[in-house]
Design a protein around this motif. Structure first.
Motif, short mmCIF file in Angstrom:
data_model
loop_
_atom_site.label_atom_id
_atom_site.label_comp_id
_atom_site.label_asym_id
_atom_site.label_seq_id
_atom_site.Cartn_x
_atom_site.Cartn_y
_atom_site.Cartn_z
N CYS A 59 1.39 -13.59 -0.82
CA CYS A 59 1.78 -12.30 -1.40
C CYS A 59 0.58 -11.39 -1.64
O CYS A 59 0.67 -10.18 -1.47
N ASP A 60 -0.52 -11.97 -2.08
CA ASP A 60 -1.72 -11.15 -2.33
C ASP A 60 -2.15 -10.42 -1.07
O ASP A 60 -2.49 -9.23 -1.12
N GLU A 118 3.72 -11.11 8.23
CA GLU A 118 4.81 -11.41 7.30
C GLU A 118 5.77 -12.42 7.90
O GLU A 118 6.19 -13.37 7.24
N HIS A 156 0.11 -3.51 2.01
CA HIS A 156 0.99 -2.43 1.55
C HIS A 156 0.15 -1.29 0.95
O HIS A 156 0.43 -0.11 1.17
N GLU A 186 10.51 -5.94 -0.93
CA GLU A 186 9.74 -7.19 -0.86
C GLU A 186 9.00 -7.44 -2.17
O GLU A 186 8.99 -8.57 -2.68
N GLU A 187 8.39 -6.39 -2.72
CA GLU A 187 7.59 -6.54 -3.94
C GLU A 187 8.44 -6.87 -5.16
O GLU A 187 8.00 -7.56 -6.07
N ARG A 188 9.69 -6.36 -5.18
CA ARG A 188 10.55 -6.58 -6.34
C ARG A 188 11.39 -7.86 -6.23
O ARG A 188 11.58 -8.57 -7.23
N PHE A 228 8.51 -11.22 -3.50
CA PHE A 228 7.16 -11.66 -3.86
C PHE A 228 7.09 -12.42 -5.19
O PHE A 228 6.38 -13.43 -5.28
N GLN A 241 0.54 -7.69 -0.14
CA GLN A 241 0.50 -6.54 -1.05
C GLN A 241 -0.75 -5.69 -0.81
O GLN A 241 -0.71 -4.47 -0.96
N ALA A 277 9.11 -2.06 1.70
CA ALA A 277 7.97 -2.64 0.99
C ALA A 277 8.30 -2.85 -0.49
O ALA A 277 7.96 -3.90 -1.07
N ARG A 278 8.98 -1.88 -1.10
CA ARG A 278 9.35 -2.03 -2.52
C ARG A 278 10.34 -3.18 -2.71
O ARG A 278 10.27 -3.91 -3.71
#
Length: 413
Positions: free
Chosen positions: A245-246, A304, A252, A228-230, A233, A249, A225-226
């Protein structure tokens, strides 16, 4: 990996669709020397003493069909061959660490009757596939000539494949934890044993192993998950896909309380009297909460893969147009994503890989070998995986992968 001479033995048919094999100059590449005493080694035994160079009795090879790999202990190609052969589980395997291999490159011998082969990793893996047909296919598919238009598609597909395989591993490990928990619930509480003694059906060691299995699975999922976010996204949002993305997230954020709640329930189990009514009640509630997490995770991964992954090619084209692609190779994006998942691609790598079916594992292994720039780190990953696979009966590898992990977990101290 360069040319090795002389040419292969005459009269032997070459594997269909494989490149011409190249023999090494001598069969003494094991480092034993002509004067050394030949030692008969049982299947998988060499892996137990990786610092020792041993010669193998040719008669034992003829009888057992042993595959031999010679290579430096620090050579990633030798370790990749070793892992691929373990996943094939088609024949007993000997690995002989040797610095005397031609030009420092690994050597593969598929049987005592075959020539010794030396070449690039893909070339040697194709020989393995040709000799041992069936799943999994260990050689990567041939790459098509790249065009400017296909570069973005290739990079996007590589990242998408990485994400999908990470999803499959996480799903299967959650299924494995849920199956183990259901087994513990079914055992029930205390039962009457022989002689009127009370027997506790669920042991403390089972609870501790369950906690480790769940903890490792959550570590991989949180790192995913981290990542994907870093890595994914921010650029997906800039490519005019902010709604995707909203939503992801937000999901998540919902995961974290569920993950931590289950972790606390497992800790609570360790403080309760085994087999007591309260212990059994917490166990049943834990199974319900884990099932909810499973369902939520599967739906999240499905969304996803449907909404996010098809947009990656457009994102990569945007990156290239902006000049934000520092690594011109197709693997640069996937490499950046993998680098953010340090635990998954170091300490937890064998755990992660046991969540993949053999063919999936070969696909991910190919990604790892292409995306990992640090040779020493790559060797460490491959070695740790090989050592875990060697602890298992080869036939287990081809079953449900979580059965393999459960088997290894029981054998762990």
């Amino acid at each position: 990996m360069g040319n090795c001479s002389p040419s292969p033995r005459r009269g032997r048919p070459e594997p269909t669709g494989s490149p011409s094999p190249r023999r090494t100059g001598s069969s003494t590449a094991s480092g034993g020397g002509r004067g050394s005493t030949a030692t008969t080694v049982s299947p998988y035994a060499l892996a137990r003493s990786p610092s020792v160079s041993v010669s193998v009795d040719p008669e034992a090879d003829d009888k057992d069909g042993v595959v031999r790999v010679y290579g430096s202990d620090g050579c990633p190609v030798a370790w990749r061959l070793r892992v691929a052969l373990l996943y094939k589980a088609a024949a007993p395997l000997h690995f002989t660490p040797s610095e005397a291999a031609p030009l420092g490159r690994p050597v593969l011998r598929l049987s005592a009757a075959d020539p010794e082969l030396c070449g690039a990793a893909d070339e040697l893996l194709r020989h393995v596939d040709a000799r041992f047909e069936g799943k999994p296919s260990v050689a990567p598919p041939p790459q098509r000539p790249a065009t400017r238009a296909s570069l973005a598609a290739a990079a996007a597909e590589e990242v998408a494949e990485m994400v999908r395989l990470q999803h499959r591993s996480a799903e299967r490990h959650l299924e494995g934890v849920a199956a183990k928990l259901a087994e513990m619930v079914k055992k029930g509480g205390k039962k009457a044993g022989k002689g009127g003694r009370t027997v506790v059906a669920v042991e403390g060691a089972e609870v501790r192993r369950l906690g480790k299995w769940y903890g490792d699975a959550m570590e991989v999922m949180l790192e995913h998950a981290r990542m994907e976010e870093r890595v994914l996204f921010p650029d997906i949002q800039r490519a005019s896909f902010p709604g995707v993305c909203d939503k992801v997230q937000e999901q998540h954020g919902k995961h974290l309380p569920m993950v931590n709640g289950i972790k606390e329930d497992i800790k609570t189990l360790l403080t309760l009297e085994l087999g007591s009514p309260l212990f059994h009640e917490v166990l049943v509630n834990l199974a319900v909460r884990l099932k909810a997490l499973q369902d939520h995770t599967k739906e999240h991964f499905k969304e996803e893969e449907k909404d996010m992954l098809p947009r990656l090619e457009s994102v990569r084209r945007m990156q290239r147009e902006e000049g934000n692609v520092a690594d011109k190779s197709n693997s640069g994006w996937a490499s950046e994503a993998m680098d953010t998942m340090e635990m998954t691609h170091s300490k937890l790598f064998p755990f992660f890989m046991t969540g993949l079916m053999p063919q999936e594992a070969m696909q991910y292994l190919d990604l790892v070998c292409r995306c990992t720039k640090n040779t020493r780190h790559l060797v460490s990953m491959l070695r740790s995986l090989a050592e875990r696979l060697e602890d298992a009966n080869p036939s287990i590898i081809h079953n449900n992968p979580t059965k393999l992990y459960a088997h290894l977990l029981v054998k762990s101290p």
